[in-house]
Design a protein around this motif. Sequence first.
Motif, short mmCIF file in Angstrom:
data_model
loop_
_atom_site.label_atom_id
_atom_site.label_comp_id
_atom_site.label_asym_id
_atom_site.label_seq_id
_atom_site.Cartn_x
_atom_site.Cartn_y
_atom_site.Cartn_z
N SER A 101 31.03 -6.19 -17.15
CA SER A 101 31.70 -5.93 -15.87
C SER A 101 30.71 -5.58 -14.78
O SER A 101 29.55 -5.22 -15.04
CB SER A 101 32.70 -4.77 -16.03
N PRO A 104 32.68 -1.24 -9.73
CA PRO A 104 32.82 -1.07 -8.28
C PRO A 104 31.97 0.08 -7.72
O PRO A 104 31.39 -0.05 -6.65
CB PRO A 104 34.31 -0.75 -8.11
N ASP A 105 31.89 1.20 -8.47
CA ASP A 105 31.17 2.36 -7.92
C ASP A 105 29.67 2.09 -7.82
O ASP A 105 28.99 2.66 -6.97
CB ASP A 105 31.44 3.62 -8.75
N LEU A 107 28.41 -1.11 -7.26
CA LEU A 107 28.32 -2.07 -6.15
C LEU A 107 28.33 -1.34 -4.80
O LEU A 107 27.57 -1.68 -3.89
CB LEU A 107 29.48 -3.07 -6.20
N ASP A 108 29.17 -0.30 -4.73
CA ASP A 108 29.29 0.46 -3.47
C ASP A 108 27.98 1.09 -3.03
O ASP A 108 27.78 1.37 -1.86
CB ASP A 108 30.33 1.58 -3.63
N PRO A 127 34.87 -7.74 -8.99
CA PRO A 127 35.83 -6.84 -8.35
C PRO A 127 35.82 -7.02 -6.82
O PRO A 127 34.82 -7.50 -6.27
CB PRO A 127 35.30 -5.44 -8.73
N GLN A 129 35.33 -5.01 -4.63
CA GLN A 129 34.24 -4.24 -4.00
C GLN A 129 32.95 -5.04 -3.86
O GLN A 129 31.97 -4.55 -3.30
CB GLN A 129 33.95 -2.96 -4.80
N ILE A 130 32.95 -6.27 -4.30
CA ILE A 130 31.79 -7.13 -4.08
C ILE A 130 31.48 -7.19 -2.59
O ILE A 130 30.34 -7.40 -2.18
CB ILE A 130 32.05 -8.56 -4.65
N SER A 132 31.11 -4.89 -0.67
CA SER A 132 30.15 -3.84 -0.27
C SER A 132 28.73 -4.39 -0.15
O SER A 132 27.89 -3.80 0.51
CB SER A 132 30.11 -2.71 -1.31
N GLU A 152 37.67 -11.39 -1.49
CA GLU A 152 36.64 -10.57 -0.83
C GLU A 152 35.26 -11.23 -0.84
O GLU A 152 34.39 -10.86 -0.07
CB GLU A 152 36.55 -9.19 -1.49
#
Length: 351
Positions: A101, A104-105, A107-108, A127, A129-130, A132, A152
């Motif tokens: 995976s 997200p956290d 990637l941020d 995800p 959040q990509i 970011s 996204e």
Amino acid sequence: MGTNREMANNLIIRALRGNAKSFSLSSKKIASLPKSIARLKFILALHLNNNFLSELPTELQALQQLTELNLGNNILLEIPVVLKHLPALRKLYLFGNKIESLPPDILDELPNLTLLNVNHNQIKAIPPQIKSLVNLEVFSIVDNQLEVVPAELGCLVRLTELNLTNNKVSSLPPQMCRLSSLRKLYLARNNLCELPEGISGCTSLKVLDVAGNPLSLFPTDFGSLVLEELFCEGNNFVRAELKQSVQEVEVLSLNELAARVVLMEDRNKLSRVHQALPNYPELVSMLSQWGRCALCRRPFLTTWLECVKFINLNKDMGMKRRLTVPVRAVLCSYSCFNAEGHSYYGVASTS
Ligand SMILES: [Zn+2]
């Protein structure tokens, strides 16, 4: 592995003395990174590829100037959390691990990333959040388990190269057509039945690889792309020897007839329809999905004829290859379809 570790330690000390800007422990058979790595505070690039690393020590966060990190060909099961604390990172290589995976956290916390290579892993999803990764220019996720590409991804406006080769992707979001910096798009060996309409929005696209998909034709605006290379072997393209379909006269529904009249009228900025439409937001939204006849250029809403035309990459698109490919075209009516002198072939009609 004790001796490998000792050797790694010695190399770190040597790098410290030499004031090195780049440090490599590539192919040293190490299973863990010595904590003394934290002493290399000022290095810019760290190469740890081709080892047996399954995790990274938290001490790595001392390397606050690190811009390039190569962790390719290790045995990582996930992206190491310590990367959250390396904000200067610009190039990150994680190919050839067992990662499932993209958290997200993490990637941020990597807004400066320009290159992300996660080829040959087991990633199942990208995800949202990509988005970011606002500075991402190269994203390579070859040979993973992707089925879906999130809308996204269309937010990555700096992206110049996207490689999704060898996944299980069955459709692409229309938002991808916003990637106006994209030069190279690799989609080979997926499950794509179609490419999104509007693909010509990728105005910088030069190389497109769609080989090994079940595509039957290209989207209507395909011919507007200014490509240098197209790879499209191994698809299910419709053939040029299609017969002309049965020619009948359709009976349009009252809704469709009314919609066409309104859409036509709306083109005239002085018409009462054009002036009144803003007062009917529901109607405006219903009419927003209109299409245009490839032949007469008139609008239609829900009823059209699915057709195909064959374009020559060399003659029609100025490419070196002389290949002929099918491109989707939509006509408003049988009267257009039956008109003489065009080269649209019938596929199927929708209504
Ligand atoms: Zn027409």
